[in-house]
Enzyme design. Structure first.
Site, PDB file in Angstrom:
ATOM      1  N   ASP A 140       1.045  -1.060  -4.950  1.00 12.66           N
ATOM      2  CA  ASP A 140      -0.181  -0.295  -4.724  1.00 12.66           C
ATOM      3  C   ASP A 140      -1.145  -0.630  -5.856  1.00 12.66           C
ATOM      4  O   ASP A 140      -0.719  -0.942  -6.975  1.00 12.66           O
ATOM      5  CB  ASP A 140       0.102   1.206  -4.687  1.00 12.66           C
ATOM      6  CG  ASP A 140      -0.997   1.972  -3.954  1.00 12.66           C
ATOM      7  OD1 ASP A 140      -0.801   2.305  -2.775  1.00 12.66           O
ATOM      8  OD2 ASP A 140      -2.055   2.219  -4.566  1.00 12.66           O
TER       9      ASP A 140
ATOM     10  N   PHE B 190       0.855  -1.190   0.000  1.00 12.93           N
ATOM     11  CA  PHE B 190       0.000   0.000   0.000  1.00 12.93           C
ATOM     12  C   PHE B 190       0.895   1.245   0.000  1.00 12.93           C
ATOM     13  O   PHE B 190       0.763   2.139   0.834  1.00 12.93           O
ATOM     14  CB  PHE B 190      -0.932   0.024   1.213  1.00 12.93           C
ATOM     15  CG  PHE B 190      -1.664  -1.278   1.463  1.00 12.93           C
ATOM     16  CD1 PHE B 190      -2.818  -1.597   0.759  1.00 12.93           C
ATOM     17  CD2 PHE B 190      -1.188  -2.189   2.392  1.00 12.93           C
ATOM     18  CE1 PHE B 190      -3.491  -2.784   0.995  1.00 12.93           C
ATOM     19  CE2 PHE B 190      -1.852  -3.386   2.639  1.00 12.93           C
ATOM     20  CZ  PHE B 190      -3.003  -3.689   1.932  1.00 12.93           C
TER      21      PHE B 190
ATOM     22  N   CYS C 201      -4.801   2.553  10.740  1.00  8.43           N
ATOM     23  CA  CYS C 201      -5.266   3.937  10.917  1.00  8.43           C
ATOM     24  C   CYS C 201      -6.768   3.953  11.160  1.00  8.43           C
ATOM     25  O   CYS C 201      -7.406   5.006  11.051  1.00  8.43           O
ATOM     26  CB  CYS C 201      -4.905   4.790   9.706  1.00  8.43           C
ATOM     27  SG  CYS C 201      -5.692   4.259   8.162  1.00  8.43           S
TER      28      CYS C 201
END
Length: 396
Positions: A249, A227, A340
């Site tokens: 990605d 990522f 996150c």
């Protein structure tokens, strides 16, 4: 001023100085208030508790501006809050040390719903709630005067504004667009920033210190960055002397940005960098079948759980990606793994990673717990501000 009367017992969170007031805590609103208007918050017995911004469309019906029930919420109030936030960063030496710095971090800086990131002489501003939306002019003016920024771009286009009943707002709020593409120097690496179309406010400043740690660990190692977005971790690994760096990605434009970032750093050996456009989960399963191995793996996925309601599904995704990571590590290798997601707390995240290690048949230990840098503070009374959590893990 309109008065927000709480139900009995619902004042306890305000005594703990938590700034959110949910719909279920409210007995009634006395008087009329438009979105963003300041309201007096009262306990069930009429005691004044705080002054807050009213948001009738959100489950968070009010966000506290001040726990001083007599505070005057005006332009001067926002000048003081912005000045205090900037001064804290200046006192830590962050403003002089880095081109890219978060200047205002929402509730933790006493400004709920306000995010401001500085990239050189450009500030990118996000207003995510009804309160700051009403005080846009005061906030922009305070930022311009107190920082001397040449320009401020408003990037109030996050999905959370829809929950507030607010339309997206984007555009130059102060100054004009720069004459050249925007870039910053981050710990000696040049990185492009797109405040108009990039993720968040244009870049992920919260990972700055963790990218530097990657650089410190990378010497001579084979690195896999998953990522990778525009390659921040990858370039720091190259700067640290990595033997090779493979970055993955699913976004072609993001990888194009990563290659452009590498080209801005002629001192880095481009021959050691490989870029792969692919679904990360699928790519790692292919690597597993091919018996490929790495010495350092970075897992920095997007937000799998925006709220606690998504935690169960997100936990499965985090388990899967970390299981694959553990299986691809050489003995003695390092896994830098992050979440996150606000709906996944640190304790749960550590349990997920531990379960992945067990299922992978790897013995491992935590060398360091990782978080955002000091320009992303977490107020003690607002633990929700600690959204980024990570672990540096070493396997046997």
């Amino acid at each position: 001023m309109p008065e927000l009367l709480l139900k009995p017992g619902k004042e306890r969170s305000l005594f703990r100085r938590h700034p959110w007031i949910f719909e279920g805590s409210i007995e009634r609103l006395v008087g009329r208030a438009r979105p963003g208007d300041t309201v007096d918050v009262l306990a069930a017995d009429g005691r004044p508790l705080a002054r807050a911004a009213w948001s009738p469309r959100s489950q968070i019906r009010a966000r506290v501006w001040s726990f001083d029930a007599q505070a005057i919420i005006d332009d001067a109030f926002f000048r003081r809050r912005v000045d205090a936030a900037v001064a804290r960063r200046r006192a830590m030496g962050l403003l002089a040390a880095q081109d890219g710095v978060r200047l205002i971090h929402g509730e933790s800086d006493g400004l709920p719903g306000v995010i401001a990131d500085r990239y050189g002489d450009t500030i990118c501003l996000q207003l995510t709630a009804a309160g700051p939306d009403k005080w846009r002019k005061a906030i922009v003016g305070a930022l311009a005067r107190l920082t001397g920024a040449a320009r401020i771009y408003e990037r109030s286009d996050s999905d959370v504004r829809g929950l507030e009943g607010l339309a997206p707002v984007t555009g130059w709020a102060h100054g004009e667009a720069p004459g050249a593409p925007l870039s910053i120097d981050e710990n000696g690496v040049r990185l492009g920033v797109d405040v108009i179309d990039g993720h968040k406010t244009g870049f992920y400043l919260d990972q700055r210190d963790n990218r530097l740690l990657t650089r410190e660990l990378a010497a001579g190692r084979s690195v896999l960055n998953c990522f990778c977005y525009t390659g921040g971790f990858s370039l720091q690994a190259l700067a640290g002397g990595a033997g090779r760096v493979l970055s993955i990605d699913s976004s072609g434009p993001a990888l194009a940005g990563a290659r452009a970032n590498l080209a801005m750093n002629p001192g880095l050996d481009a021959a050691r960098a490989e870029w792969l456009e692919a679904d990360v989960f699928e790519a790692l399963r292919v690597f597993r079948k091919e018996e490929r191995r790495f010495d350092l793996i970075v897992l920095d996925p997007p937000k799998f759980a925006p709220s606690a309601a998504h935690a169960e599904r997100a936990a499965r995704a985090y388990k899967d990606i970390n299981l694959l990571g553990f299986r691809l590590l050489n003995p003695g290798g390092y896994l830098m793994t992050y979440s996150c997601s606000g709906g996944i707390g640190l304790e749960l995240f550590q349990k997920i990673v531990a379960g992945a290690a067990v299922d992978a048949g790897r013995d491992a230990r935590i060398l360091r717990r990782l978080a955002a840098g000091p320009d992303h503070p977490v107020a003690l009374h607002f633990p929700e501000g600690e959204y980024l959590k990570g672990l540096l893990v070493q396997v046997d």
